[in-house]
Design a protein around this motif. Structure first.
Motif, short mmCIF file in Angstrom:
data_model
loop_
_atom_site.label_atom_id
_atom_site.label_comp_id
_atom_site.label_asym_id
_atom_site.label_seq_id
_atom_site.Cartn_x
_atom_site.Cartn_y
_atom_site.Cartn_z
N GLY A 49 10.76 75.22 18.66
CA GLY A 49 12.04 75.61 18.09
C GLY A 49 13.07 74.51 18.20
N GLU A 50 13.11 73.81 19.34
CA GLU A 50 14.05 72.71 19.51
C GLU A 50 13.79 71.59 18.52
OE1 GLU A 50 14.89 73.06 24.35
OE2 GLU A 50 13.27 71.79 23.58
N SER A 51 12.51 71.31 18.26
CA SER A 51 12.19 70.24 17.32
C SER A 51 12.64 70.58 15.90
CB SER A 51 10.68 69.94 17.35
OG SER A 51 9.93 71.04 16.88
N PHE A 52 12.50 71.85 15.51
CA PHE A 52 12.99 72.26 14.19
C PHE A 52 14.51 72.10 14.11
CE2 PHE A 52 9.81 74.96 11.66
CZ PHE A 52 8.74 74.21 12.10
N LEU A 53 15.22 72.57 15.12
CA LEU A 53 16.68 72.46 15.10
C LEU A 53 17.12 71.01 15.15
CD1 LEU A 53 17.91 75.45 17.31
CD2 LEU A 53 17.92 75.25 14.82
N PRO B 150 10.68 78.30 7.73
CA PRO B 150 11.28 77.63 8.88
C PRO B 150 11.42 78.54 10.09
CG PRO B 150 12.96 78.19 7.26
CD PRO B 150 11.63 78.44 6.61
N GLU B 151 11.40 79.85 9.89
CA GLU B 151 11.54 80.79 11.01
C GLU B 151 10.32 80.80 11.91
OE1 GLU B 151 9.55 83.26 7.77
OE2 GLU B 151 11.05 81.66 7.89
N SER C 261 13.32 81.50 17.35
CA SER C 261 13.63 82.81 17.88
C SER C 261 14.74 83.43 17.04
CB SER C 261 14.09 82.70 19.33
OG SER C 261 15.35 82.03 19.39
N PRO C 262 14.98 84.74 17.16
CA PRO C 262 16.10 85.34 16.42
C PRO C 262 17.43 84.63 16.68
CG PRO C 262 14.69 87.07 17.24
CD PRO C 262 14.15 85.78 17.82
N HIS D 161 9.92 84.88 5.41
CA HIS D 161 9.68 86.30 5.68
C HIS D 161 10.77 86.88 6.57
CE1 HIS D 161 5.65 86.38 3.94
NE2 HIS D 161 5.33 85.32 4.64
N SER D 162 11.78 86.10 6.91
CA SER D 162 12.76 86.50 7.91
C SER D 162 13.89 87.33 7.32
CB SER D 162 13.35 85.27 8.59
OG SER D 162 14.47 85.61 9.37
#
Length: 242
Positions: free
Chosen positions: A137-141, A159-160, A164-165, A191-192
């Motif tokens: 998740g950190e790498s995506f952000l 991307p979801e 996390s939510p 799908h989010s």
């Protein structure tokens, strides 16, 4: 906005009996007009949303394994069968951007590590450190915060998957910051139900014979999630005791 319309060139198609033209939403596509800085593609797995997004990436000359125009690495089966049959209409055309494939992001992160051997500053666009040294998740952000910006188009496939939510909400803030000036355009397959709630976005539904626009509250993502949260016990009972 930059990309205004995409057109399927039916005159180039020799047969509709092979992939990707066996997908109803793709087979029946003629034109798709894009009217928002943020556009979502929704539909079940296999409905064609990722196929179309990949085709757009191919026509943008982005690496269809994930990345921008200057990212050169290979991932098996990451090409686009649809790209040669698409025409993109721009006003104005931009060459900057990025294609995120959640399923092959590991390979992209490894590619960046290889580049860093000769040019350590390559990490500056990804939070200052290897994407592999950050959580998924950190790498995506880090990618969204540091690599994205300027006049560009960004194509994101689920991307979801790594968010996390709470981080999906953080991504919505990043999305807003990047698009409020009108300098960035996003097309996102997702799908989010959280991401789909972004205000004033266009949502294209791929679940019917033709691609159609749909309101947020009409999506399965919203309706199923809402029903589950309001009737969890009943829904689980009916599901597990069927």
């Amino acid at each position: 906005m930059f990309l205004k319309k995409l057109t399927l060139l039916h005159e180039k198609i020799s047969t509709y009996n092979q992939y990707p033209f066996t997908i109803p939403a793709i087979k029946n596509l003629t034109e798709l007009n894009l009217t928002s800085n943020v556009t979502f593609f929704v539909g079940e797995n296999g409905s064609g949303k990722s196929t179309l997004l990949e085709g757009i990436a191919d026509k943008c000359d982005f690496n269809t394994a994930g990345g921008g125009r200057n990212n050169y690495y290979d991932v098996h089966a990451a090409g686009s069968d649809l790209g040669p049959y698409l025409r993109l209409s721009w006003l104005p055309k931009v060459s900057n951007g990025f294609f995120l494939r959640a399923e092959s992001f590991y390979h992209f992160a490894s590619y960046i590590d290889e580049l860093s051997i000769e040019n350590p500053s390559v990490y500056d666009a990804y939070g200052g450190q290897s994407l592999h040294e950050q959580s998924h998740g950190e790498s995506f952000l880090s990618l969204f915060k540091n690599r994205f910006g300027g006049k560009a188009i960004y194509l994101l496939d689920e991307p979801e998957a790594a968010l996390s939510p709470q981080r999906q909400l953080a991504f919505l803030k990043i999305l807003h910051n990047l698009t409020e000036t009108g300098e960035c355009q996003f097309i996102i397959a997702t799908h989010s139900p959280i991401l789909l709630g972004y205000p004033e976005a266009t949502i294209f539904n791929f679940d019917e014979e033709k691609i159609t626009t749909i309101d947020y509250e009409e999506t399965d993502h919203y309706q199923i999630t809402k029903y589950f949260l309001q009737h969890r016990d009943k829904m689980l009972h009916d599901l597990l005791n069927d």
